[in-house]
Design an enzyme around this catalytic site. Structure first.
Site, PDB file in Angstrom:
ATOM      1  N   LEU A  74     -13.490 -15.067 -36.568  1.00  0.00           N
ATOM      2  CA  LEU A  74     -14.651 -14.289 -36.127  1.00  0.00           C
ATOM      3  C   LEU A  74     -15.810 -14.621 -37.058  1.00  0.00           C
ATOM      4  CD1 LEU A  74     -13.145 -10.709 -35.468  1.00  0.00           C
ATOM      5  CD2 LEU A  74     -13.718 -12.479 -33.785  1.00  0.00           C
ATOM      6  N   ASP A  75     -17.029 -14.523 -36.533  1.00  0.00           N
ATOM      7  CA  ASP A  75     -18.219 -14.754 -37.357  1.00  0.00           C
ATOM      8  C   ASP A  75     -18.340 -13.675 -38.434  1.00  0.00           C
ATOM      9  OD1 ASP A  75     -18.845 -16.825 -35.646  1.00  0.00           O
ATOM     10  OD2 ASP A  75     -20.219 -15.615 -34.434  1.00  0.00           O
ATOM     11  N   LEU A  76     -19.159 -13.984 -39.427  1.00  0.00           N
ATOM     12  CA  LEU A  76     -19.407 -13.052 -40.538  1.00  0.00           C
ATOM     13  C   LEU A  76     -19.843 -11.672 -40.035  1.00  0.00           C
ATOM     14  CD1 LEU A  76     -19.584 -13.228 -43.675  1.00  0.00           C
ATOM     15  CD2 LEU A  76     -22.014 -13.727 -43.393  1.00  0.00           C
ATOM     16  N   HIS A 157     -19.008 -19.970 -31.919  1.00  0.00           N
ATOM     17  CA  HIS A 157     -19.943 -18.890 -31.547  1.00  0.00           C
ATOM     18  C   HIS A 157     -19.977 -18.676 -30.027  1.00  0.00           C
ATOM     19  CE1 HIS A 157     -21.202 -18.857 -35.628  1.00  0.00           C
ATOM     20  NE2 HIS A 157     -22.115 -19.788 -35.563  1.00  0.00           N
ATOM     21  N   LYS A 160     -21.739 -15.451 -28.305  1.00  0.00           N
ATOM     22  CA  LYS A 160     -23.194 -15.409 -28.536  1.00  0.00           C
ATOM     23  C   LYS A 160     -23.885 -16.508 -27.733  1.00  0.00           C
ATOM     24  CE  LYS A 160     -22.590 -13.526 -33.159  1.00  0.00           C
ATOM     25  NZ  LYS A 160     -22.395 -13.877 -34.565  1.00  0.00           N
TER      26      LYS A 160
END
Ligand code: URA
Length: 203
Positions: A74-76, A157, A160
């Site tokens: 998962l992204d930050l 990503h 998004k």
């Protein structure tokens, strides 16, 4: 070494986790590869080490397992369900688009979602810089600015970029489910637990 009462001399032998293993008459506990779910908070990175940010492994106690890795990052700034294991074949089944393992996200959007946007996401969209469309997604409108998006791939990503491709974007993103494994609501952000046998076998 005795395995279920039979002598085994080959240390490379595959031993079932359920087997009774004895060495010099003493019971030995055979550790599997380890399977965990973690509730990732914002600001924690899904990597083995990072010069700047806390990593998911900094949230782990000293677990006696080798080769633990994240099965789908998962992204930050994304929160939610992260699976961690030492079993590479298992994580491949979670991550490879070939196995069509569904990942379910809740996305909060800055712009209202339209029927046209939902149709495009469900058909598959072309992401910037790529030459194949995303696999068809499932979309459920929860509110004008909130959707549940279910995808079977894990491109960079991806959520998004999918929302950007339909003219919207994402202000908050949370992963609630992978395959049949649901983020345990008793886990606070930063907490983790071992997966149950049923959860492990569901993949
Ligand atoms: N898609 C994204 O854009 N970010 C994530 O963290 C996960 C899926």
């Amino acid at each position: 070494m005795q395995v279920d009462g039979a002598t085994v001399r080959n240390s490379a032998e595959n031993i079932a986790e359920s087997a009774l293993v004895e060495l010099d008459g003493e019971r030995v506990v055979v550790l599997g590869p380890g399977y965990f779910m973690l509730h990732k908070p914002i600001g924690v990175v899904c990597a083995n080490s990072d010069p700047e940010h806390e990593t998911v492994f900094d949230l782990f106690n000293d677990e006696p397992y080798d080769d633990l890795h994240v099965a789908g990052r998962l992204d930050l700034d994304t929160t939610g369900l992260v699976l961690i294991t030492g079993d590479g074949k298992w994580s491949h089944r979670v991550m490879s688009p070939r196995f069509k393992c569904e990942k379910s996200y809740i996305a909060i959007l800055p712009e209202a979602i339209t029927e046209r946007m939902i149709e495009k996401l469900e058909e598959g969209v072309m992401l910037q810089g790529e030459d194949t469309k995303t696999a068809p997604a499932k979309v459920e409108k929860i509110a004008d600015d909130e959707i549940r998006l279910i995808i079977t791939e894990g491109r960079y990503h991806q959520v998004k970029r999918m929302l950007a491709a339909v003219g919207n974007s994402v202000s908050e993103l949370h992963r609630e489910k992978i395959g049949e494994i649901v983020l345990d609501e008793s886990l606070q952000p930063g907490e983790y637990r071992a997966l149950t046998e049923d959860e492990i076998n569901s993949v």
